[in-house]
Structures are given as C-alpha cells and as structure tokens.
Design an enzyme around this catalytic site. Structure first.
Site, PDB file in Angstrom:
ATOM      1  N   LYS A  74       8.507 -17.543 -10.436  1.00  0.00           N
ATOM      2  CA  LYS A  74       8.036 -16.383 -10.986  1.00  0.00           C
ATOM      3  C   LYS A  74       6.902 -16.797 -11.891  1.00  0.00           C
ATOM      4  O   LYS A  74       7.087 -17.649 -12.548  1.00  0.00           O
ATOM      5  CB  LYS A  74       8.711 -15.514 -11.881  1.00  0.00           C
ATOM      6  CG  LYS A  74       8.453 -14.364 -12.340  1.00  0.00           C
ATOM      7  CD  LYS A  74       9.272 -13.532 -13.215  1.00  0.00           C
ATOM      8  CE  LYS A  74       8.567 -12.447 -13.709  1.00  0.00           C
ATOM      9  NZ  LYS A  74       9.375 -11.892 -15.048  1.00  0.00           N
ATOM     10  N   ASP A 114      -4.790  -9.920  13.173  1.00  0.00           N
ATOM     11  CA  ASP A 114      -4.922  -8.384  13.414  1.00  0.00           C
ATOM     12  C   ASP A 114      -4.104  -7.959  14.704  1.00  0.00           C
ATOM     13  O   ASP A 114      -4.457  -8.222  15.701  1.00  0.00           O
ATOM     14  CB  ASP A 114      -6.533  -8.124  13.833  1.00  0.00           C
ATOM     15  CG  ASP A 114      -6.824  -6.648  13.845  1.00  0.00           C
ATOM     16  OD1 ASP A 114      -5.742  -6.014  14.387  1.00  0.00           O
ATOM     17  OD2 ASP A 114      -8.029  -6.144  13.740  1.00  0.00           O
ATOM     18  N   ILE A 115      -3.160  -7.459  14.315  1.00  0.00           N
ATOM     19  CA  ILE A 115      -2.132  -7.093  15.436  1.00  0.00           C
ATOM     20  C   ILE A 115      -2.521  -6.243  16.529  1.00  0.00           C
ATOM     21  O   ILE A 115      -2.219  -6.742  17.733  1.00  0.00           O
ATOM     22  CB  ILE A 115      -0.880  -6.392  14.784  1.00  0.00           C
ATOM     23  CG1 ILE A 115      -0.093  -7.257  13.543  1.00  0.00           C
ATOM     24  CG2 ILE A 115       0.228  -5.966  15.984  1.00  0.00           C
ATOM     25  CD1 ILE A 115       1.103  -6.580  12.870  1.00  0.00           C
ATOM     26  N   ASN A 132       0.864  -1.134   0.142  1.00  0.00           N
ATOM     27  CA  ASN A 132      -0.048  -0.048  -0.209  1.00  0.00           C
ATOM     28  C   ASN A 132       0.930   1.363  -0.097  1.00  0.00           C
ATOM     29  O   ASN A 132       2.116   0.952  -0.098  1.00  0.00           O
ATOM     30  CB  ASN A 132      -1.007  -0.086   1.020  1.00  0.00           C
ATOM     31  CG  ASN A 132      -0.223  -0.219   2.274  1.00  0.00           C
ATOM     32  OD1 ASN A 132       0.542   0.898   2.916  1.00  0.00           O
ATOM     33  ND2 ASN A 132      -0.452  -1.163   3.387  1.00  0.00           N
ATOM     34  N   PHE A 186      -4.402   3.329  14.390  1.00  0.00           N
ATOM     35  CA  PHE A 186      -4.510   4.386  13.285  1.00  0.00           C
ATOM     36  C   PHE A 186      -5.619   3.684  12.529  1.00  0.00           C
ATOM     37  O   PHE A 186      -5.674   2.652  12.121  1.00  0.00           O
ATOM     38  CB  PHE A 186      -3.253   4.542  12.510  1.00  0.00           C
ATOM     39  CG  PHE A 186      -2.538   5.817  13.062  1.00  0.00           C
ATOM     40  CD1 PHE A 186      -1.853   5.504  14.290  1.00  0.00           C
ATOM     41  CD2 PHE A 186      -2.658   7.081  12.297  1.00  0.00           C
ATOM     42  CE1 PHE A 186      -1.226   6.883  14.713  1.00  0.00           C
ATOM     43  CE2 PHE A 186      -1.671   8.096  12.550  1.00  0.00           C
ATOM     44  CZ  PHE A 186      -0.953   7.924  14.137  1.00  0.00           C
ATOM     45  N   LYS A 209     -14.023   1.015  15.196  1.00  0.00           N
ATOM     46  CA  LYS A 209     -12.673   0.274  15.293  1.00  0.00           C
ATOM     47  C   LYS A 209     -12.264   0.491  16.937  1.00  0.00           C
ATOM     48  O   LYS A 209     -11.823  -0.626  17.503  1.00  0.00           O
ATOM     49  CB  LYS A 209     -11.752   0.988  14.429  1.00  0.00           C
ATOM     50  CG  LYS A 209     -10.410   0.135  14.236  1.00  0.00           C
ATOM     51  CD  LYS A 209      -9.809   0.542  13.187  1.00  0.00           C
ATOM     52  CE  LYS A 209      -8.365  -0.012  13.129  1.00  0.00           C
ATOM     53  NZ  LYS A 209      -7.499   0.372  11.774  1.00  0.00           N
ATOM     54  N   ASP A 237      -4.564  -6.357   5.222  1.00  0.00           N
ATOM     55  CA  ASP A 237      -5.681  -7.092   6.050  1.00  0.00           C
ATOM     56  C   ASP A 237      -5.652  -8.702   5.472  1.00  0.00           C
ATOM     57  O   ASP A 237      -5.874  -9.455   5.974  1.00  0.00           O
ATOM     58  CB  ASP A 237      -6.969  -6.720   5.779  1.00  0.00           C
ATOM     59  CG  ASP A 237      -7.323  -5.330   6.328  1.00  0.00           C
ATOM     60  OD1 ASP A 237      -6.776  -5.194   7.441  1.00  0.00           O
ATOM     61  OD2 ASP A 237      -7.986  -4.557   5.584  1.00  0.00           O
TER      62      ASP A 237
END
Ligand SMILES: Cc1cc2nc3c(=O)[nH]c(=O)nc-3n(C[C@H](O)[C@H](O)[C@H](O)COP(=O)(O)O)c2cc1C
Length: 397
Positions: free
Chosen positions: A289, A306-307, A210, A323, A337, A279
């Site tokens: 490859k 989920d840490i 990301n 966050f 959340k 996620d």
C-alpha cells in the site's frame, strides 16, 4: 423455457365477472419472473377489490385518470413507459370497444394509447355477447393493429349459458404474455458480450475505474437470450444482476478482459463490446500500500490493448458491435471509431447527459453503421437493448 424475468407487466382488469380470477393471473405472471402493476377500471372494481390486487401484486393499484397526486409526475404516461407489456384480463366488451375506437376515456385506455408496449387482450363475456357482430368487428380491428387476442374458452358460463366466452386459464394467459418476449431470430447464434467497468490496480487497496454499472450490457444479454442466442458474458465491475442463462465469466482488469475475450472468441457469430474498458493501466503496480507523505504523487500509465480493435482484426472475425461513450462531437467521434476499428456498428452513448447513460436505468443511443444512423429514443435500458438487437438482426445479420 418461457420466462418473464425482469419484465414489467401492466395488467388491466375490467368489468367482467371473471375479474375474480385476476389475482391468480397476477400470481402466474410473477411465477414467471414478472413485476406486475394493476390498473382496475370502475367496472372491474365492481367484481374484485383494490386491496386484493394490491396485496397480490405488492404494488399500488391504479384506477383513476384524475389522480392529482399521480398526475403531478404525469402518472399515466409513466405507467405507459414503465410497461414492457400491457395485458387486459379479463377484457370486457365495453373496454374492447373503447380500445377499438381509440378512446382515452379512462386510465386503462389512456395508458394503452400512450404506450409502445406489447398489448394482449383476453376477452371474457357471455357467449352471445362474444358472438355479436359488433364485438367481433372490434376484435378484428384491434388484431389488425398487431395486438394479440387470447381467445376465450368454450364451456359453462356464470350466467348459465354454454358457449365460447370463458376467460382463458390463468397459466395459458401468463404463458402467452411470456411468448411475446421470445423470438428465435438468433437461435443457433453465439454471441459474446463484454460489460461493466474494468479495474486497474494502483496498489493492493486502490484502483482506477469508471462509472459503468453493466446495466446496458446486461440488458443486451437478456435481449439476445430472448432471441434464442447462446450468450457468453465477460463482465468487469458491475452493479447489476446477470442473467443466469448466459455463460458468465468475470474479468477484473482490461488485460484480463482482453485475455478472456481472446480465449472465448473462436466460433462466436457476434461480438458486442459494451464494457467500459480502461484505455490505460498503471505501469508499475505497487506491491505494498502506498503511504501518504504529503508530497505530490505521480502514477505512470501505459496504454492497454484495444479489445474491440483486436477482435476486428481476427481472420475469422465475428460481426462486431462497439460502444462509444462520448461527451463532445459525439456522432463525429463515433463515426471515426467505426472506421478506425473496422467494426460493423457503433452504439453511441452521449454520457455528458446526466439523465441517462452510466449508472442510470435509462439510456438514449444512436445505432451507427456504414448505412444506418438511427436514434433510439430515451427509454429503459432493456427497451433500448431490444431495439438495438432488432436493428442488428434486420440490418447486419
Ligand atoms: C353482474 C354483471 C356481470 C357482467 N359480466 C360481464 C362480462 O363477463 N363481460 C363483459 O364484457 N361485461 C360484463 N358486464 C358488463 C360490464 O361490467 C359493463 O359493460 C361495464 O361498463 C364494463 O366496464 P369497463 O369496461 O370500464 O370495465 C357485467 C355486468 C354485470 C352487472
């Protein structure tokens, strides 16, 4: 150890004979790690050249409020926002009087009024001028606004007088500026911060990731260290430089980051989950490859652990700040959340706005907790991080 690493200092040089010492002050600030920009008043320019200050600061010297080119982009407001601290050294009696009465009569005084940066003033003048009631009244007025006055020294003066009024030494001035950024509210506290983007391999050469740069997390690391914390930083893919006073541990994938966090979470007082953790991961990472063959390709994904939620479930859980990067129903989703993960606070990042958030040097966030819903207005990520830590110390520690 005093440091001004990553700090942006505007130094105002006004019309005192001691202005000839200002290049040395710029040097001492740079030695502590600061980037320095200079505003030279008309009075200051009678004693030191723009060229000398430009050469030493390696930045254009600003001296004119009516600079048409600079003001195309509201130059004085930009400078005011850029600064983490404004130092006036030397500060003439005239400039001190202007500041005391709130005037915006030149570039320096306009920038001061338009800025929320720390302000420090190092007066330098004839001892009789310094003793005068008017000057002392003006200094007291300024002090009452939480401005730091760097007292002048006692000794021989350029005019032949002996008394108090000599500019403080360059190193004392630079150290005083650095002290402004050091508070000890987190001394003895251990803080674990995750930052950057995780990388989920598809095959040996490709991955899913990301846009997170790690800049917000790295600013939080700086802010925590400046408050005296012992910081461990677990970082994924980043495009920023990490503080060399934190214990920096790399982790590529979400799985690796989860493992490293769990290995290091014991005895931490605070956990700040700023990393943009994927996620999902690829269920079967290709050994070789994947070859192109013009057919549709389906990659099966499976959820990652989920840490933040797992840290919040620990029996001896630290204070947990997460966050939330949201693009729609931002406050509502962030509040969900906060509740679902049972963390202590959520910093909401609206990443639908291209002006800030991912990859940008600026951010605008909301600090949300059970009792707080506070907007932290758009500013450099460093200043936003300082505000987050300030609210955290006041409300949650
Ligand atoms: C030779 C000379 C030396 C001066 N030295 C000082 C000084 O050390 N401190 C001071 O407050 N003013 C001093 N002044 C007066 C200021 O330069 C004057 O008030 C000027 O307007 C200040 O402008 P500024 O505050 O916009 O920089 C001196 C003036 C001259 C002519």
């Amino acid at each position: 150890m005093l440091s001004l690493t990553n700090k942006r200092i505007v130094i105002g040089v006004s019309g005192s004979i001691a202005a000839y010492k200002s290049p040395d002050i710029v040097r001492r600030l740079q030695d502590l790690g600061a980037e320095v920009k200079v505003i030279l008043t008309d009075g200051g320019a009678k004693f030191i050249t723009e060229l000398a200050l430009q050469s030493i600061s390696q930045n254009k010297v600003h001296n004119n409020l009516w600079d048409k080119e600079a003001e195309l982009s509201m130059g004085h407001i930009e400078l005011a926002k850029w600064a983490d601290a404004i130092l006036i050294a030397p500060a003439s009696a005239n400039t001190i009087a202007n500041i005391s009465s709130g005037k915006a009569c030149d570039l320096l005084t306009s920038v001061i009024l338009a800025s929320d940066a720390e302000l420090l003033i190092a007066p330098a003048m004839n001892q009789q001028m310094y003793k005068s009631n008017a000057l002392q009244d003006n200094l007291n007025t300024i002090k009452n606004r939480n401005v730091e006055i760097i007292d002048p020294e006692y000794g021989d003066q350029a005019c032949g007088d002996i008394g108090q009024g000599r500019l403080a030494s360059s190193s004392e001035i630079a150290e005083q500026v650095a002290r402004k950024f050091t508070n000890n509210k987190l001394t003895g506290k251990k803080v674990l911060i995750t930052l950057g983007a995780t990388i989920e391999a598809i095959d040996p050469v490709r991955y899913i990731s990301n846009h997170s740069s790690g800049k917000m997390g790295s600013a939080l690391v700086d802010a925590c260290i400046e408050s005296g914390a012992d910081v461990t930083c677990i970082y994924g893919n980043i495009s920023t430089i990490l503080n060399n006073r934190s214990n920096n541990i790399s982790a590529n994938s979400a799985e690796q980051m989860h493992t490293k966090v769990m290995q290091n979470i014991k005895n931490q007082d605070v956990f700040i989950a700023c990393a943009a953790v994927s996620d999902y991961r690829v269920k079967n990472i290709a050994h070789d490859k994947i070859k192109k063959d013009n057919l549709d390709l389906t990659i099966e994904l499976t959820p990652n652990k989920d840490i933040l939620a797992d840290v919040c479930k620990l029996e001896e859980k630290p204070i947990c700040i997460g966050f939330a990067a949201e693009t729609q129903n931002t406050i509502e989703n962030a509040q969900k959340k906060l509740k679902n993960k049972a963390c202590d606070a959520i910093i909401l990042n609206d990443v639908s706005n291209d002006d800030f958030g991912f990859n940008s040097d600026e951010n605008e966030v909301y600090f949300l907790s059970k009792n707080i819903n506070q907007k932290i207005a758009k500013n450099s990520k460093y200043k936003v991080a300082k505000k987050i830590i300030k609210i955290f110390i006041k409300e949650l520690l």
